[in-house]
Design a protein around this motif. Structure first.
Motif, mmCIF file in Angstrom:
data_model
loop_
_atom_site.group_PDB
_atom_site.id
_atom_site.type_symbol
_atom_site.label_atom_id
_atom_site.label_comp_id
_atom_site.label_asym_id
_atom_site.label_seq_id
_atom_site.Cartn_x
_atom_site.Cartn_y
_atom_site.Cartn_z
ATOM 1 N N LEU A 153 31.405 -6.179 5.481
ATOM 2 C CA LEU A 153 32.341 -7.279 5.256
ATOM 3 C C LEU A 153 33.181 -6.949 4.030
ATOM 4 N N ASN A 157 40.564 -10.086 5.691
ATOM 5 C CA ASN A 157 41.369 -10.606 6.804
ATOM 6 C C ASN A 157 42.337 -11.672 6.285
ATOM 7 N N PRO A 159 45.120 -14.095 7.293
ATOM 8 C CA PRO A 159 45.509 -14.607 8.610
ATOM 9 C C PRO A 159 46.968 -14.297 8.904
ATOM 10 N N ILE A 161 49.714 -15.745 9.729
ATOM 11 C CA ILE A 161 50.417 -17.022 9.848
ATOM 12 C C ILE A 161 51.856 -16.807 9.383
ATOM 13 N N ILE A 192 41.923 -22.696 3.231
ATOM 14 C CA ILE A 192 41.853 -22.432 4.674
ATOM 15 C C ILE A 192 40.582 -21.643 4.962
ATOM 16 N N GLY A 193 39.734 -22.175 5.831
ATOM 17 C CA GLY A 193 38.535 -21.438 6.228
ATOM 18 C C GLY A 193 37.253 -22.138 5.822
ATOM 19 N N THR A 194 36.347 -22.255 6.784
ATOM 20 C CA THR A 194 35.074 -22.936 6.525
ATOM 21 C C THR A 194 33.889 -22.084 6.996
ATOM 22 N N GLY A 195 33.978 -20.770 6.705
ATOM 23 C CA GLY A 195 32.811 -19.901 6.876
ATOM 24 C C GLY A 195 31.975 -20.005 5.607
ATOM 25 N N THR A 197 32.115 -18.496 2.875
ATOM 26 C CA THR A 197 32.885 -18.472 1.638
ATOM 27 C C THR A 197 33.530 -19.817 1.361
ATOM 28 N N GLY A 198 34.237 -20.354 2.364
ATOM 29 C CA GLY A 198 34.876 -21.656 2.178
ATOM 30 C C GLY A 198 33.842 -22.711 1.832
ATOM 31 N N ARG A 217 39.180 -24.814 11.099
ATOM 32 C CA ARG A 217 39.444 -24.488 12.501
ATOM 33 C C ARG A 217 38.170 -24.695 13.328
ATOM 34 N N LYS A 337 27.388 -18.390 14.965
ATOM 35 C CA LYS A 337 28.324 -17.967 13.915
ATOM 36 C C LYS A 337 27.456 -17.871 12.675
ATOM 37 N N ARG A 338 27.657 -16.883 11.846
ATOM 38 C CA ARG A 338 26.768 -16.668 10.696
ATOM 39 C C ARG A 338 26.614 -17.982 9.910
ATOM 40 N N ALA A 387 40.192 -18.494 2.580
ATOM 41 C CA ALA A 387 38.771 -18.125 2.738
ATOM 42 C C ALA A 387 38.600 -17.695 4.186
ATOM 43 N N PHE A 390 36.878 -11.538 7.021
ATOM 44 C CA PHE A 390 37.015 -10.077 7.058
ATOM 45 C C PHE A 390 37.210 -9.569 8.477
HETATM 46 P P1 NA7 Z 1 34.142 -16.079 7.967
HETATM 47 O O1 NA7 Z 1 32.747 -16.472 8.180
HETATM 48 O O2 NA7 Z 1 34.781 -15.169 8.937
HETATM 49 O O3 NA7 Z 1 34.999 -17.423 7.886
HETATM 50 C C1 NA7 Z 1 36.391 -17.396 7.877
HETATM 51 C C2 NA7 Z 1 36.920 -18.784 8.085
HETATM 52 O O4 NA7 Z 1 38.346 -18.721 8.117
HETATM 53 C C3 NA7 Z 1 36.485 -19.395 9.403
HETATM 54 O O5 NA7 Z 1 36.295 -20.766 9.211
HETATM 55 C C4 NA7 Z 1 37.686 -19.116 10.300
HETATM 56 O O6 NA7 Z 1 37.806 -20.013 11.368
HETATM 57 C C5 NA7 Z 1 38.815 -19.296 9.329
HETATM 58 N N1 NA7 Z 1 40.010 -18.577 9.754
HETATM 59 C C6 NA7 Z 1 40.156 -17.251 9.937
HETATM 60 N N2 NA7 Z 1 41.405 -16.967 10.341
HETATM 61 C C7 NA7 Z 1 42.053 -18.149 10.410
HETATM 62 C C8 NA7 Z 1 43.360 -18.521 10.765
HETATM 63 N N3 NA7 Z 1 44.257 -17.609 11.155
HETATM 64 N N4 NA7 Z 1 43.701 -19.824 10.730
HETATM 65 C C9 NA7 Z 1 42.786 -20.733 10.353
HETATM 66 N N5 NA7 Z 1 41.527 -20.463 9.991
HETATM 67 C C10 NA7 Z 1 41.169 -19.180 10.038
HETATM 68 O O7 NA7 Z 1 34.371 -15.424 6.537
HETATM 69 P P2 NA7 Z 1 33.648 -15.780 5.167
HETATM 70 O O8 NA7 Z 1 34.361 -15.066 4.092
HETATM 71 O O9 NA7 Z 1 33.484 -17.235 5.022
HETATM 72 O O10 NA7 Z 1 32.212 -15.210 5.333
HETATM 73 C C11 NA7 Z 1 32.018 -13.859 5.700
HETATM 74 C C12 NA7 Z 1 30.614 -13.437 5.450
HETATM 75 O O11 NA7 Z 1 30.456 -13.045 4.100
HETATM 76 C C13 NA7 Z 1 29.572 -14.454 5.609
HETATM 77 O O12 NA7 Z 1 29.265 -14.768 6.912
HETATM 78 C C14 NA7 Z 1 28.412 -13.880 4.852
HETATM 79 O O13 NA7 Z 1 27.765 -12.883 5.623
HETATM 80 C C15 NA7 Z 1 29.084 -13.250 3.704
HETATM 81 P P3 NA7 Z 1 37.070 -19.685 12.777
HETATM 82 O O14 NA7 Z 1 35.621 -19.887 12.519
HETATM 83 O O15 NA7 Z 1 37.387 -18.233 13.095
HETATM 84 O O16 NA7 Z 1 37.669 -20.622 13.734
#
Ligand code: NA7
Length: 544
Positions: A153, A157, A159, A161, A192-195, A197-198, A217, A337-338, A387, A390
């Motif tokens: 990782l 990445n 996005p 947009i 932006i992002g709820t993985g 990290t977010g 998302r 999803k992780r 957020a 990758f």
């Molecule tokens: P993640 O887990 O890939 O999360 C990225 C987040 O960003 C996820 O919520 C995505 O939504 C969102 N995302 C990605 N691209 C977009 C776009 N284009 N528009 C809107 N939202 C987007 O990355 P993290 O950094 O949080 O974590 C990575 C790993 O690091 C983690 O799992 C640990 O192992 C340590 P989606 O879910 O794809 O709909």
């Protein structure tokens, strides 16, 4: 020296036994093992201007380890384990970065690490059986072995947009966070992002910023970490039991010193099930995923019961029912999803200064000069935080132009998805070893455990080669085909590959959907790796 001889010396690449790419956990461990134990001449190249890899780059607010400190560390040196004092269960980024710097100093590793140097290309020379490795600074070295320690990782990445460049405020990707930090006081922040990290960053930014808007998302399941500082007695207890703790990490399915309970969800009554899930929730951390019912990641019905348990927790914690429902994942099984672990994530949405926006139903159309616009609303911000994760598993390898035997490019060999033997070797790429490569358990295992296993396995393979007087090793295409088939087959039994996650490349538009990590668990994987060694490296060809 004549001019001709001088020119030759100046242009002839430095000759090394191995080049290691990356100075995170995997790179440091490789350098130690190959240099100190095997006596090899090793050069490490690292893009960052410090060691640490993931723990160098990911310095965003709230960045913390999801595995407990005392086994998210190296086990290869007893004195190191006994000396180092972890402050608590889930260390923050700076503490892990300090640890890795300590490792670099303690084993005198820095003298063979060139920082601020990205490896741009590597080409295998069929005649010499050596890799010619080039860096962004124009350096060129020749090495018998190329070891990638680039992390699963680490390829950011951003996005795709429209208008990304037009924002006039400050914007940051979490994995390229400025060393001095970001001052959020008095600011309107869009995240932006709820993985993972977010989810880690949200509560910390919310506590500082004037306003925080989280753009979601896909909702994710997260379990409370329940971080706590260690008392001296905790430290003493861990150190007393270190040998056993490390041994268990090597034997358990996911590299943690615990195992799933030996019961299926359906073996117990509804009351008992709730009691067990409640206990795991209260204990916190990854035990909910790896220390619970044995069928959690296999049986959709069992998984749904655990998923609904978490959804009910979200509904209890988050006061606004509409926000709570938005936060409830309903389209993927828990773990597919992780799943992150968190500190105060859901409760943060009870704050007056925090707003959740669903961009599944109303996607972001454009980043504007003042913020962003979804299909429904325009938002203004002072700071935008991406957020967005990758290009996982393969991105960090494919961003290097790697050319194997006969001019075969890795990008072409993997055009339909990664193909490896054990996740360690790639047919057609002799003397290349990919630490925690796709097709190995990697991210489904506590990473330092996965890394040490690979480094040991590679070291044994190199030793075997040397003893046999060979200079070239590669996986055969048929062994690789069988392994790829096996990885795909075991993934059919698991729910891990069923979500739209980075495990399968679904987060990157156009990326082939392949379950990259090996889902068969650590014991079976280790057994397979050992069987290859015990058979005299069946599936691998050695040449001289
Ligand atoms: P993640 O887990 O890939 O999360 C990225 C987040 O960003 C996820 O919520 C995505 O939504 C969102 N995302 C990605 N691209 C977009 C776009 N284009 N528009 C809107 N939202 C987007 O990355 P993290 O950094 O949080 O974590 C990575 C790993 O690091 C983690 O799992 C640990 O192992 C340590 P989606 O879910 O794809 O709909």
């Amino acid at each position: 020296m004549s001019d001709a001889a001088k020119n030759l010396t100046e242009t002839e690449p430095r000759q090394l036994d191995a080049v290691v790419i990356g100075a995170g956990f995997a790179g440091l461990c490789s350098l130690y093992k190959f240099r100190e134990i095997l006596g090899m001449d090793v050069q490490v190249y690292e893009t960052g201007d410090g060691v640490g890899g993931t723990w160098y780059w990911n310095r965003y607010p709230g960045a913390r380890c999801d595995s407990e400190s005392f086994y998210y560390c190296f086990s290869f040196d007893d004195d190191l384990a006994q000396e180092w004092e972890w402050s608590g269960k889930y260390p923050e980024q700076p503490e892990i970065e300090r640890y890795l710097n300590h490792v670099a100093d303690r084993f005198d590793l820095r003298r063979d690490i060139q920082l601020s140097t990205r490896v741009t290309s590597a080409r295998f020379d069929d005649a010499t059986h050596r890799w010619e490795v080039r860096t962004e600074h124009g350096d060129c070295v020749s090495a018998q072995f190329l070891i990638t320690a680039v992390g699963c990782l680490s390829a950011t990445n951003f996005p795709d947009i429209q208008g990304l460049e037009s924002f006039q405020g400050e914007s940051f990707h979490t994995s390229r966070w400025p060393k001095g930090g970001v001052d959020f006081r008095g600011k309107r922040v869009g995240l932006i992002g709820t993985g993972s990290t977010g989810i880690q960053a949200t509560p910390v930014i919310a506590a500082e910023a004037d306003q925080l808007t989280v753009f979601q998302r896909t909702p994710n399941f997260t379990i409370p970490a329940r971080h706590a500082a260690f008392a001296p007695a905790d430290q003493a207890e861990i150190k007393k039991n270190y040998a056993e703790i490390f041994q268990r990490t090597r034997e358990s399915p996911a590299g943690f010193p615990y195992f799933p309970i030996e019961r299926s969800t359906h073996d117990v009554s509804a009351e008992e099930r709730e009691e067990i899930l409640e206990g795991l929730w209260e204990e916190g951390g990854f035990k909910f995923l790896w220390g619970g019912f044995s069928d959690l990641l296999i049986d959709p019905a069992a998984n749904e019961l655990a998923s609904e348990f978490v959804r009910n927790k979200i509904r209890e914690i988050v006061k606004d029912p509409e926000t709570a429902e938005l936060l409830c994942p309903k389209c993927h099984p828990y773990g597919s999803k992780r799943p992150p672990i968190d500190t105060d994530y859901y409760v943060t949405f009870n704050r007056d200064n925090v707003n959740l926006v669903d961009i599944k139903s109303a996607p972001i159309e454009e980043i504007t000069s003042t913020g962003l616009r979804t299909t429904e609303t325009e938002y203004e911000f002072d700071v935008l935080v991406y957020a967005t994760g990758f290009d996982a598993m393969t991105g960090s390898l494919l961003r290097i132009d790697i050319e194997g035997a006969g001019g075969l490019r890795l990008a072409d060999a993997w055009a339909d998805g990664p193909r490896t033997f054990l996740g360690i070797q790639v047919a057609g790429f002799p003397n290349l070893f990919t630490i925690t490569g796709p097709g190995s358990p990697s991210v489904l295992i506590n990473m330092p455990v996965a890394i040490e296993h690979h480094v040991d396995w590679i070291a044994d393979c190199i030793t075997h080669m040397k003893e046999a007087g060979k200079t070239r090793v590669e996986a055969t295409p048929s062994a690789q085909d069988s392994w790829v088939e096996h990885v795909a087959e075991v993934s059919e039994y698991s729910l891990l590959g069923t979500g739209n996650s980075w495990y399968v490349g679904a987060n990157i538009p156009g990326k082939p959907r392949v379950v990259s990590p090996y889902t068969g668990g650590q014991p079976l994987y280790r057994e397979r790796c050992e069987a290859v060694v015990n058979s005299g490296y069946e599936g691998m060809e050695f040449g001289a």
